[in-house]
Design a protein around this motif. Structure first.
Motif, PDB file in Angstrom:
ATOM      1  N   ILE B  11     -16.851 -70.411 -71.734  1.00 44.39           N
ATOM      2  CA  ILE B  11     -16.900 -69.214 -72.578  1.00 44.39           C
ATOM      3  C   ILE B  11     -17.096 -69.610 -74.041  1.00 44.39           C
ATOM      4  N   GLN B  12     -16.398 -70.639 -74.446  1.00 43.95           N
ATOM      5  CA  GLN B  12     -16.542 -71.085 -75.844  1.00 43.95           C
ATOM      6  C   GLN B  12     -17.969 -71.559 -76.116  1.00 43.95           C
ATOM      7  N   ALA B  13     -18.515 -72.276 -75.125  1.00 47.26           N
ATOM      8  CA  ALA B  13     -19.886 -72.775 -75.294  1.00 47.26           C
ATOM      9  C   ALA B  13     -20.875 -71.620 -75.423  1.00 47.26           C
ATOM     10  N   ILE B  14     -20.674 -70.607 -74.584  1.00 47.55           N
ATOM     11  CA  ILE B  14     -21.570 -69.439 -74.663  1.00 47.55           C
ATOM     12  C   ILE B  14     -21.429 -68.791 -76.039  1.00 47.55           C
ATOM     13  N   GLN B  15     -20.198 -68.653 -76.485  1.00 47.75           N
ATOM     14  CA  GLN B  15     -19.968 -68.051 -77.805  1.00 47.75           C
ATOM     15  C   GLN B  15     -20.672 -68.836 -78.897  1.00 47.75           C
ATOM     16  N   GLU B  16     -20.538 -70.176 -78.803  1.00 53.90           N
ATOM     17  CA  GLU B  16     -21.169 -71.010 -79.835  1.00 53.90           C
ATOM     18  C   GLU B  16     -22.684 -70.861 -79.815  1.00 53.90           C
ATOM     19  N   THR B  17     -23.232 -70.851 -78.611  1.00 54.85           N
ATOM     20  CA  THR B  17     -24.685 -70.677 -78.503  1.00 54.85           C
ATOM     21  C   THR B  17     -25.102 -69.341 -79.108  1.00 54.85           C
ATOM     22  N   LEU B  18     -24.391 -68.271 -78.715  1.00 55.56           N
ATOM     23  CA  LEU B  18     -24.748 -66.947 -79.222  1.00 55.56           C
ATOM     24  C   LEU B  18     -24.597 -66.889 -80.740  1.00 55.56           C
ATOM     25  N   GLN B  19     -23.569 -67.561 -81.247  1.00 53.81           N
ATOM     26  CA  GLN B  19     -23.356 -67.570 -82.704  1.00 53.81           C
ATOM     27  C   GLN B  19     -24.522 -68.263 -83.403  1.00 53.81           C
ATOM     28  N   MET B  20     -24.875 -69.447 -82.871  1.00 56.59           N
ATOM     29  CA  MET B  20     -25.992 -70.178 -83.496  1.00 56.59           C
ATOM     30  C   MET B  20     -27.294 -69.385 -83.419  1.00 56.59           C
ATOM     31  N   VAL B  21     -27.550 -68.803 -82.229  1.00 53.24           N
ATOM     32  CA  VAL B  21     -28.806 -68.069 -82.050  1.00 53.24           C
ATOM     33  C   VAL B  21     -28.838 -66.842 -82.945  1.00 53.24           C
ATOM     34  N   SER B  22     -27.729 -66.071 -82.963  1.00 54.83           N
ATOM     35  CA  SER B  22     -27.807 -64.801 -83.693  1.00 54.83           C
ATOM     36  C   SER B  22     -27.899 -65.027 -85.192  1.00 54.83           C
ATOM     37  N   ILE B  23     -27.097 -65.954 -85.719  1.00 55.17           N
ATOM     38  CA  ILE B  23     -27.153 -66.161 -87.182  1.00 55.17           C
ATOM     39  C   ILE B  23     -28.504 -66.735 -87.586  1.00 55.17           C
ATOM     40  N   SER B  24     -28.967 -67.750 -86.842  1.00 56.02           N
ATOM     41  CA  SER B  24     -30.240 -68.342 -87.276  1.00 56.02           C
ATOM     42  C   SER B  24     -31.402 -67.380 -87.030  1.00 56.02           C
ATOM     43  N   LEU B  25     -31.284 -66.525 -85.996  1.00 55.41           N
ATOM     44  CA  LEU B  25     -32.340 -65.527 -85.777  1.00 55.41           C
ATOM     45  C   LEU B  25     -32.366 -64.528 -86.922  1.00 55.41           C
ATOM     46  N   LEU B  26     -31.193 -64.064 -87.304  1.00 56.79           N
ATOM     47  CA  LEU B  26     -31.098 -63.068 -88.375  1.00 56.79           C
ATOM     48  C   LEU B  26     -31.671 -63.626 -89.681  1.00 56.79           C
ATOM     49  N   VAL B  27     -31.147 -64.802 -90.085  1.00 51.89           N
ATOM     50  CA  VAL B  27     -31.616 -65.368 -91.353  1.00 51.89           C
ATOM     51  C   VAL B  27     -33.085 -65.783 -91.227  1.00 51.89           C
ATOM     52  N   GLY B  28     -33.432 -66.376 -90.057  1.00 49.19           N
ATOM     53  CA  GLY B  28     -34.820 -66.797 -89.834  1.00 49.19           C
ATOM     54  C   GLY B  28     -35.781 -65.620 -89.908  1.00 49.19           C
ATOM     55  N   ALA B  29     -35.354 -64.470 -89.369  1.00 44.65           N
ATOM     56  CA  ALA B  29     -36.211 -63.286 -89.406  1.00 44.65           C
ATOM     57  C   ALA B  29     -36.335 -62.759 -90.826  1.00 44.65           C
ATOM     58  N   LEU B  30     -35.204 -62.803 -91.559  1.00 47.21           N
ATOM     59  CA  LEU B  30     -35.245 -62.323 -92.945  1.00 47.21           C
ATOM     60  C   LEU B  30     -36.206 -63.157 -93.789  1.00 47.21           C
ATOM     61  N   ILE B  31     -36.321 -64.438 -93.441  1.00 44.36           N
ATOM     62  CA  ILE B  31     -37.272 -65.287 -94.171  1.00 44.36           C
ATOM     63  C   ILE B  31     -38.661 -65.196 -93.533  1.00 44.36           C
ATOM     64  N   GLY B  32     -38.694 -65.261 -92.211  1.00 42.57           N
ATOM     65  CA  GLY B  32     -39.978 -65.365 -91.502  1.00 42.57           C
ATOM     66  C   GLY B  32     -40.822 -64.104 -91.555  1.00 42.57           C
ATOM     67  N   ILE B  33     -40.190 -62.929 -91.449  1.00 40.68           N
ATOM     68  CA  ILE B  33     -40.980 -61.688 -91.428  1.00 40.68           C
ATOM     69  C   ILE B  33     -41.721 -61.484 -92.748  1.00 40.68           C
ATOM     70  N   PRO B  34     -41.035 -61.600 -93.903  1.00 41.05           N
ATOM     71  CA  PRO B  34     -41.793 -61.469 -95.163  1.00 41.05           C
ATOM     72  C   PRO B  34     -42.887 -62.531 -95.295  1.00 41.05           C
ATOM     73  N   LEU B  35     -42.583 -63.758 -94.850  1.00 36.80           N
ATOM     74  CA  LEU B  35     -43.604 -64.811 -94.947  1.00 36.80           C
ATOM     75  C   LEU B  35     -44.818 -64.471 -94.072  1.00 36.80           C
ATOM     76  N   GLY B  36     -44.554 -63.986 -92.868  1.00 36.14           N
ATOM     77  CA  GLY B  36     -45.644 -63.605 -91.961  1.00 36.14           C
ATOM     78  C   GLY B  36     -46.494 -62.506 -92.565  1.00 36.14           C
ATOM     79  N   LEU B  37     -45.815 -61.497 -93.159  1.00 38.30           N
ATOM     80  CA  LEU B  37     -46.546 -60.406 -93.815  1.00 38.30           C
ATOM     81  C   LEU B  37     -47.382 -60.941 -94.973  1.00 38.30           C
ATOM     82  N   LEU B  38     -46.756 -61.855 -95.733  1.00 32.82           N
ATOM     83  CA  LEU B  38     -47.446 -62.424 -96.889  1.00 32.82           C
ATOM     84  C   LEU B  38     -48.713 -63.174 -96.442  1.00 32.82           C
TER      85      LEU B  38
END
Lengths: 327, 218
Positions: B11-38
């Motif tokens: 359960i802890q491992a799943i939590q850690e994976t989800l934490q890593m995926v969600s935070i990096s997805l969120l921040v990655g999208a905030l950076i990546g989407i504007p860059l893609g549009l640009l």
């Protein structure tokens, strides 16, 4: 209303540049339905796009509504574009939004009040005959309905000019006719100047009062529709005329079947025609001296619909109104 | 569960994976989407054509995208240290994950946005829309369903990358599989982690597909 002065457009390529427009001079008066006809590659699309500066001319002046577009800042240009509606061959509607939202978009961009938007969109949809489709998506509409949405959207900001970029080319003949009627109604009711580019002769024949024929980035003939097509000079113009009037039929087989107050009906085994007064094409017997051929079609269709005499009456009436007859 | 690992660990491992995926997805999208549009806006023929910005951006994205994640992970350790103060742990894994996924998202967004019919942009310009209005009222709504599928692909790519984050003590399901399964020759642990990963990926792909279809309508 619209004036193009010595407009050139050159696309710079890597090896050689291509001239799409070479010295266009054009004047469209307030209230005109002005048609620009030409074959593909003649430069029509580039021409219509210079009128709202989607294409910036390489040189020359574009004046719309007394404003020289080239002298405007980008903000002023955006304001000017709101007074120039445009409709497209492929409609260019947003598939992700309802008909209502599509028509509302220009108003949303303007920051118009919500209630006012609802009222105006309802008014526009009623005008184009789609009041029951407000909540439909474009994918649920036919081509003709999509173009009506496009027209409603283009009219939303009360433009003084409507640009039609091959607006009926993707539609079947019947739908084309209904869209053309709608355009004519817009022209009369709202006194909106319309500029149409097309490769279809019947579009010009049906609603335009003035026409320009384009070839290789140049306007080779322009003027009143009746003058230009009644007495075509350039080969291209003659070609367009022949798409609606079959003048290539050998002269020998024409026989005059009836005359009536200076109007003659004539026919051969394939076609029946109406001619008015003085000279027209070489296909006519010399003594006929017709000025304009107004109508030609296979006799069996004629007979099915009208007698020769009623055709003649119809032709005479149209002649008085100085309008080509459409049957 | 099994003598090698406990269910708490899973359960802890799943939590850690989800934490890593969600935070990096969120921040990655905030950076990546504007860059893609640009990328789309500044490219040749774009509404804000600017070849300098385009080629700089394009090259940076290509360079970052050429690095396999495991190499990127160790290559930017000093940067990671500077940002989170440590180069070990779940938070430390998130930094390279973001650096890895943001350019990937930018490319995916670029592709999605390029699918939007050029005629729509032309209609928007003819209406006198500003560049921001064109993006907000025309391009984004029309690209939305495709963008969701792109983000789904990015998310699945991230899950793959998080497995390697175990090397810097990032934890997560991948770490579990390597340290308890592979290194201790415990096939059961490997099988369990593989099944969890399959369910995770299937679930995310299905969610993405359903959302995209809902938005696309008809």
């Amino acid at each position: 209303m619209i004036e193009l002065q010595n407009v050139h457009k050159v696309y710079a390529g890597k090896e050689k540049s291509v001239a799409a427009l070479t010295g266009i001079n054009l004047k469209v008066e307030q209230g005109d339905i002005f048609g620009v006809i030409g074959f593909s590659g003649a430069g029509k699309s580039t021409l219509i796009r210079t009128i709202n500066f989607l294409e910036r001319p390489s040189s020359g002046h574009v004046i719309v509504d007394n404003k020289e577009l080239g002298s405007l800042t980008s903000k002023q240009l955006r304001e000017a574009r709101k007074r120039i509606g445009m409709i497209f061959q492929n409609f260019n509607l947003l598939d992700s939004k309802t008909v209502f939202k599509n028509v509302a978009i220009p108003l949303i961009l303007n920051g118009t009040d919500k209630n006012q938007i609802a009222q105006r969109v309802h008014e526009l949809l009623t005008f184009v005959g789609l009041e029951d489709k407000a909540d439909s998506y474009p994918s649920e509409l036919s081509g003709g309905q999509k173009q009506r949405v496009g027209i409603a959207r283009a009219l939303a900001t009360n433009p003084s000019v409507l640009l039609c970029d091959e607006a009926t080319s993707a539609l079947d003949p019947q739908t084309t006719a209904s869209i053309l009627q709608l355009l004519e109604r817009i022209n009369r009711q709202y006194n909106i100047t319309i500029l149409i580019i097309t490769h279809e002769m019947h579009v010009i024949k049906n609603i335009c009062n003035r026409v320009a024929v384009m070839e290789n980035g140049e306007i080779i003939e322009q003027g009143n529709v009746l003058d230009v097509f009644g007495n075509p000079q350039a080969m291209t113009t003659k070609n367009f005329v022949s798409t609606v009037i079959h003048d290539e039929v050998p002269p020998i087989i024409w026989t005059v079947s009836a005359t009536h107050r200076g109007i003659a009906a004539f026919s051969n085994s394939n076609l029946l025609g109406i001619a008015l007064k003085s000279h027209y094409y070489s296909i006519l017997p010399k003594n006929l001296m017709c000025k304009s051929i107004y109508y030609l079609l296979p006799p069996q269709r004629c007979k099915a619909r009208r007698s020769t005499t009623s055709l003649l009456n119809c032709a005479e009436q149209s002649h008085r109104l100085n309008k080509p007859i459409i049957l | 569960m099994n003598n090698a690992i406990t269910s708490d660990q899973v359960i802890q491992a799943i939590q850690e994976t989800l934490q890593m995926v969600s935070i990096s997805l969120l921040v990655g999208a905030l950076i990546g989407i504007p860059l893609g549009l640009l990328l789309v806006l500044t490219r040749k023929g774009g509404i804000l054509k600017n070849s300098a910005i385009f080629s700089v951006l394009n090259n940076i994205i290509n360079i970052v995208r050429s690095l396999p994640f495991i190499i990127l992970l160790v290559a930017i350790v000093p940067f990671t240290k500077f940002i989170v103060g440590s180069s070990i742990g779940t938070n430390a894994a998130i930094v390279p994950l973001i650096v890895y996924i943001a350019p990937y998202i930018a490319r995916l967004v670029e592709n999605s946005v390029l699918e939007v019919d050029q005629g729509i942009v032309e209609a928007a310009e003819a209406m006198g829309a500003t560049p921001l209005q064109i993006i907000w009222h025309f391009i984004l709504p029309e690209a939305l369903s495709s963008l969701i599928l792109s983000l789904t692909t990015a998310t699945i790519g991230l899950i793959g990358a998080t497995a390697m984050a175990g090397t810097v003590g990032g934890g997560g399901i991948g770490d579990l599989a390597i340290s308890y399964g592979y290194e201790r020759f415990n096939t059961v642990v490997i099988v369990i982690t593989v099944i969890i990963l399959i369910i995770l990926v299937q679930g995310i792909q299905t969610l993405g597909n359903v959302l995209a279809r809902k938005i696309r309508r008809q």
